[in-house]
Design a protein around this motif. Structure first.
Motif, PDB file in Angstrom:
ATOM      1  N   GLN A   1     -15.219  -0.218  19.285  1.00 32.06           N
ATOM      2  CA  GLN A   1     -13.902   0.450  19.354  1.00 32.06           C
ATOM      3  C   GLN A   1     -13.952   1.651  20.300  1.00 32.06           C
ATOM      4  O   GLN A   1     -13.022   1.897  21.069  1.00 32.06           O
ATOM      5  CB  GLN A   1     -13.483   0.966  17.970  1.00 32.06           C
ATOM      6  N   THR A   2     -15.053   2.394  20.225  1.00 34.89           N
ATOM      7  CA  THR A   2     -15.142   3.627  21.014  1.00 34.89           C
ATOM      8  C   THR A   2     -15.260   3.314  22.502  1.00 34.89           C
ATOM      9  O   THR A   2     -14.738   4.059  23.343  1.00 34.89           O
ATOM     10  CB  THR A   2     -16.341   4.471  20.527  1.00 34.89           C
ATOM     11  N   ARG A   3     -15.914   2.205  22.830  1.00 29.71           N
ATOM     12  CA  ARG A   3     -16.011   1.824  24.245  1.00 29.71           C
ATOM     13  C   ARG A   3     -14.632   1.544  24.831  1.00 29.71           C
ATOM     14  O   ARG A   3     -14.432   1.685  26.041  1.00 29.71           O
ATOM     15  CB  ARG A   3     -16.902   0.586  24.406  1.00 29.71           C
ATOM     16  N   ALA A   4     -13.686   1.139  23.971  1.00 32.38           N
ATOM     17  CA  ALA A   4     -12.331   0.831  24.451  1.00 32.38           C
ATOM     18  C   ALA A   4     -11.494   2.092  24.652  1.00 32.38           C
ATOM     19  O   ALA A   4     -10.383   2.018  25.188  1.00 32.38           O
ATOM     20  CB  ALA A   4     -11.653  -0.111  23.456  1.00 32.38           C
ATOM     21  N   ARG A   5     -11.989   3.251  24.214  1.00 32.79           N
ATOM     22  CA  ARG A   5     -11.213   4.494  24.351  1.00 32.79           C
ATOM     23  C   ARG A   5     -11.294   5.058  25.773  1.00 32.79           C
ATOM     24  O   ARG A   5     -12.244   4.815  26.500  1.00 32.79           O
ATOM     25  CB  ARG A   5     -11.749   5.566  23.394  1.00 32.79           C
ATOM     26  N   GLU A   6     -10.295   5.866  26.093  1.00 36.38           N
ATOM     27  CA  GLU A   6     -10.305   6.595  27.361  1.00 36.38           C
ATOM     28  C   GLU A   6     -11.020   7.926  27.150  1.00 36.38           C
ATOM     29  O   GLU A   6     -10.664   8.685  26.248  1.00 36.38           O
ATOM     30  CB  GLU A   6      -8.855   6.893  27.788  1.00 36.38           C
ATOM     31  N   PHE A   7     -12.010   8.182  27.957  1.00 36.56           N
ATOM     32  CA  PHE A   7     -12.631   9.516  27.941  1.00 36.56           C
ATOM     33  C   PHE A   7     -13.250   9.789  29.300  1.00 36.56           C
ATOM     34  O   PHE A   7     -13.514   8.856  30.079  1.00 36.56           O
ATOM     35  CB  PHE A   7     -13.668   9.639  26.816  1.00 36.56           C
ATOM     36  N   ALA A   8     -13.483  11.069  29.588  1.00 36.40           N
ATOM     37  CA  ALA A   8     -14.028  11.448  30.898  1.00 36.40           C
ATOM     38  C   ALA A   8     -15.519  11.770  30.817  1.00 36.40           C
ATOM     39  O   ALA A   8     -16.275  11.518  31.758  1.00 36.40           O
ATOM     40  CB  ALA A   8     -13.267  12.652  31.448  1.00 36.40           C
ATOM     41  N   VAL A   9     -15.925  12.359  29.699  1.00 36.23           N
ATOM     42  CA  VAL A   9     -17.330  12.718  29.490  1.00 36.23           C
ATOM     43  C   VAL A   9     -17.694  12.349  28.061  1.00 36.23           C
ATOM     44  O   VAL A   9     -16.929  12.644  27.136  1.00 36.23           O
ATOM     45  CB  VAL A   9     -17.565  14.237  29.695  1.00 36.23           C
ATOM     46  N   LEU A  10     -18.838  11.688  27.908  1.00 36.85           N
ATOM     47  CA  LEU A  10     -19.290  11.379  26.557  1.00 36.85           C
ATOM     48  C   LEU A  10     -20.502  12.241  26.222  1.00 36.85           C
ATOM     49  O   LEU A  10     -21.475  12.262  26.972  1.00 36.85           O
ATOM     50  CB  LEU A  10     -19.659   9.896  26.431  1.00 36.85           C
ATOM     51  N   VAL A  11     -20.397  12.987  25.104  1.00 33.51           N
ATOM     52  CA  VAL A  11     -21.519  13.801  24.634  1.00 33.51           C
ATOM     53  C   VAL A  11     -22.127  13.101  23.416  1.00 33.51           C
ATOM     54  O   VAL A  11     -21.515  13.058  22.352  1.00 33.51           O
ATOM     55  CB  VAL A  11     -21.068  15.227  24.249  1.00 33.51           C
ATOM     56  N   PRO A  12     -23.341  12.511  23.574  1.00 35.94           N
ATOM     57  CA  PRO A  12     -23.980  11.860  22.426  1.00 35.94           C
ATOM     58  C   PRO A  12     -24.596  12.910  21.503  1.00 35.94           C
ATOM     59  O   PRO A  12     -24.724  14.076  21.882  1.00 35.94           O
ATOM     60  CB  PRO A  12     -25.056  10.995  23.077  1.00 35.94           C
TER      61      PRO A  12
ATOM     62  N   THR B   1      -8.461  15.885  24.063  1.00 34.87           N
ATOM     63  CA  THR B   1      -7.553  15.157  24.955  1.00 34.87           C
ATOM     64  C   THR B   1      -7.162  16.000  26.166  1.00 34.87           C
ATOM     65  O   THR B   1      -6.625  15.467  27.140  1.00 34.87           O
ATOM     66  CB  THR B   1      -6.284  14.699  24.200  1.00 34.87           C
ATOM     67  N   THR B   2      -7.454  17.281  26.120  1.00 35.94           N
ATOM     68  CA  THR B   2      -7.168  18.149  27.265  1.00 35.94           C
ATOM     69  C   THR B   2      -8.185  17.941  28.391  1.00 35.94           C
ATOM     70  O   THR B   2      -7.822  17.841  29.560  1.00 35.94           O
ATOM     71  CB  THR B   2      -7.172  19.629  26.813  1.00 35.94           C
ATOM     72  N   THR B   3      -9.456  17.845  28.029  1.00 36.16           N
ATOM     73  CA  THR B   3     -10.509  17.690  29.040  1.00 36.16           C
ATOM     74  C   THR B   3     -11.037  16.259  29.115  1.00 36.16           C
ATOM     75  O   THR B   3     -11.746  15.908  30.061  1.00 36.16           O
ATOM     76  CB  THR B   3     -11.716  18.582  28.696  1.00 36.16           C
ATOM     77  N   GLY B   4     -10.768  15.449  28.109  1.00 32.60           N
ATOM     78  CA  GLY B   4     -11.311  14.088  28.064  1.00 32.60           C
ATOM     79  C   GLY B   4     -12.747  14.031  27.586  1.00 32.60           C
ATOM     80  O   GLY B   4     -13.409  12.991  27.721  1.00 32.60           O
ATOM     81  N   VAL B   5     -13.256  15.123  27.002  1.00 35.87           N
ATOM     82  CA  VAL B   5     -14.634  15.105  26.498  1.00 35.87           C
ATOM     83  C   VAL B   5     -14.648  14.499  25.093  1.00 35.87           C
ATOM     84  O   VAL B   5     -13.891  14.931  24.213  1.00 35.87           O
ATOM     85  CB  VAL B   5     -15.244  16.525  26.457  1.00 35.87           C
ATOM     86  N   LEU B   6     -15.509  13.500  24.898  1.00 36.05           N
ATOM     87  CA  LEU B   6     -15.679  12.894  23.577  1.00 36.05           C
ATOM     88  C   LEU B   6     -17.026  13.328  23.003  1.00 36.05           C
ATOM     89  O   LEU B   6     -18.078  12.975  23.540  1.00 36.05           O
ATOM     90  CB  LEU B   6     -15.622  11.373  23.675  1.00 36.05           C
TER      91      LEU B   6
END
Lengths: 315, 255
Positions: free
Chosen positions: A225-236, A192-197
């Motif tokens: 559900q995950t698409r509804a989350r707030e994030f800045a970068v998504l790491v698959p 939650t500090t950087t927004g990286v998921l």
């Protein structure tokens, strides 16, 4: 000739003395990419396991904090784990203080041997699965990729993650999110500090999703559900990271297509081998590791769908 | 006979034996093929024929149930289809007699190790036409116990048949049916061979449309897909090696 043979022996002796440093760098080219502040990803090859990639097909990551380094997934082997740890050491003097394992697939956790002096955390379902089938998975990977696997065993994570909890390391607050669908237990970590998921294998990107332990309905629900989350970068778990939800929608669309396709084929009376060897639509044919991954999915998913297209017992 | 005429006679003999020639011409280059020829096709004419197609994955994702589809395009008068795996503790996989059906069958089989999977189709003139592919595997498919043998549930459902027909053009139908059966090979310790030995598909007048004789390597709870030259309801009747019988009437497809 004699000199050549001698130096060969010396090299061998060196390998025996320092199995970590020399051998690991021979097999794995670990180049961490900074995807956000303090946050690095080592991208795996968009390939199947083979003896050229030595099993390094999944993404691993780490977060450098003032209270130590947090590692997310350890890769396919002891030597990979060692190479990852050396790469971390070139970036920071902070020690590794915590490892999280996203799920119990061999490309994600078999590097645990290199971190057995650190707490390794995972969801309870992942711990159970590593305990039950970890050694078999390691044995299979030995057969597929060979020598790079030496010294690798299935180290069972020693710490159970409780879903929804937050773990704090320095400035970084990590939300630990329990999910399921790709396997029975899939851990996602949102910094939650950087927004990286770090989505683990809930998300694949430009690589066909794998389904050996999948529950497709549960997986699709988690993706929504995950698409509804707030994030800045998504790491698959596999493929490039993105600033948007492209890997989530691509994975969801593929799974939806797979189930629709199999349902239609079952209702048309097709045999499993006929389903396997159909041409794929362009959108899904161009994903990495196709058509092989699609064919594996026929083995995993078609039998149940095929059976549901047959009437209940006929008299 | 002098040496030259002996050599000539030998050459003529070689030319007259296509089966023997076939052993070294095996397109799958299997070390077992010479043995397979002697064992399963003694004194028969055997030719490799691209019209005989075996469709199977190059790697057995599930060694207990690897899908395979056998078919022949443009090969007439096929009386018998023998499916064989060269590198298997039990070579014969299935024997199929498409009496009033196309020489085509889909099913799953157990893979013990990397092996060619072949279909040999005997035409009315007695010639065997052979096609096949390699399937690679981690292995263990034939020596693993069935899932059913570890569960008390199968016993009450043994021999249950689920089947369905699909219209496929004029007077042709796809028949697919599943039989609940453990199909134990006898190669897993302490579990005797227990498998479906024969299945007959017939029309409403009792005429045989197709007959099949599975062998031990056919997968547990087998699903078979057949292409019948027949329209309307059929009956599926079978028997296992312990004498248990099963039968089911499969209604005509809803049109």
């Amino acid at each position: 000739m004699i000199r050549g043979a001698l130096s060969g022996c010396l090299l061998l002796a060196g390998l025996l003395v320092m199995p970590g440093a020399m051998a690991a760098s021979r097999y794995y080219d670990i180049e961490p990419v900074e995807v956000a502040a303090d946050t690095y990803v080592v991208f795996g090859a968009q390939e199947n396991f083979n003896d050229a990639n030595h099993g390094a097909i999944a993404n691993t990551g780490f977060i450098v904090t003032d209270e130590g380094v947090v590692v997310i997934d350890t890769g396919p082997s002891r030597l990979y784990g060692q190479a990852l740890r050396e790469a971390i050491g070139r970036i920071t003097e902070q020690p590794v203080v915590q490892v999280y394992i996203s799920h119990a697939h061999p490309d994600h956790f078999l590097g645990n041997n290199a971190f057995d002096d650190v707490s390794i955390a995972a969801l309870p379902g992942t711990i159970d699965a590593v305990r039950a089938v970890g050694s078999d998975l390691a044995g299979n990977l030995y057969n597929l990729v060979g020598a790079a696997m030496r010294g690798t065993s299935a180290v069972v994570p020693d710490q159970a993650v409780e879903s929804g909890t937050t773990a704090t390391f320095g400035d970084h607050r990590l939300r630990l999110l329990a999910a399921a669908g790709h396997t029975a237990a899939d851990l996602m970590i949102l910094d939650t500090t950087t927004g990286v998921l770090f989505a683990g294998d809930i998300a694949f990107h430009d690589r066909a999703p794998t389904t050996p332990n999948a529950d497709i309905d549960a997986w699709r629900a988690v993706l929504a559900q995950t698409r509804a989350r707030e994030f800045a970068v998504l790491v698959p778990g596999h493929g490039p990271s993105t600033p948007d939800d492209a890997p989530l929608s691509q994975t969801g669309d593929y799974l939806a297509w797979l189930v629709d396709r199999f349902t239609q084929d079952a209702n048309d009376g097709m045999s499993a081998a006929e389903v396997m060897f159909q041409p794929l639509p362009e959108r899904w044919a161009r994903l990495a590791v196709q058509p092989g991954e699609y064919r594996r999915s026929v083995s995993h998913l078609y039998p149940a769908i095929e059976q549901s297209a047959l009437p209940e017992r006929t008299e | 006979m002098n040496t030259i005429s002996k050599t000539l006679a030998l050459m003529l003999l070689v030319l007259a034996m296509p089966a023997a020639a076939a052993a070294s011409d095996d397109p799958l280059d299997s070390s077992q093929w010479r043995y397979m020829l002697r064992q399963y096709f003694p004194d028969a004419k055997v030719v490799f024929d691209d019209r005989v197609q075996v469709v199977a994955p190059d790697y057995a994702e599930d060694s207990l149930a690897t899908p395979v589809q056998v078919r022949a395009e443009g090969l007439e008068d096929v009386e018998r289809v023998l499916v064989l795996a060269d590198h298997s503790p039990i070579n014969p996989v299935l024997d199929y007699y498409p009496v009033r059906a196309a020489p085509a069958i889909g099913f799953h089989f157990k893979v013990q190790q990397a092996t060619p999977i072949r279909a040999a189709m005997r035409t009315a003139d007695g010639t065997w036409h052979v096609g096949g592919v390699w399937v690679d595997a981690e292995g263990g498919g034939c020596t693993a116990p069935s899932v059913g043998s570890a569960s008390p549930l199968w016993e009450s459902r043994l021999g249950e048949v689920e089947g369905r027909l699909w219209a496929r053009g004029d007077r042709s139908q796809r028949l697919k049916f599943r039989v609940v059966h453990p199909m134990d090979t006898g190669l897993a310790a302490g579990i005797p061979a227990f498998f479906i030995r024969s299945v007959t598909v017939s029309d409403a007048d009792g005429r045989t449309l197709a007959r099949l004789e599975p062998d031990e390597p056919v997968a547990e709870n087998p699903v078979f897909a057949l292409d019948l030259k027949h329209a309307g309801a059929v009956t599926v009747e079978g028997r296992d090696n312990n004498g248990n019988v099963f039968s089911a009437r499969i209604p005509a497809p809803a049109s």
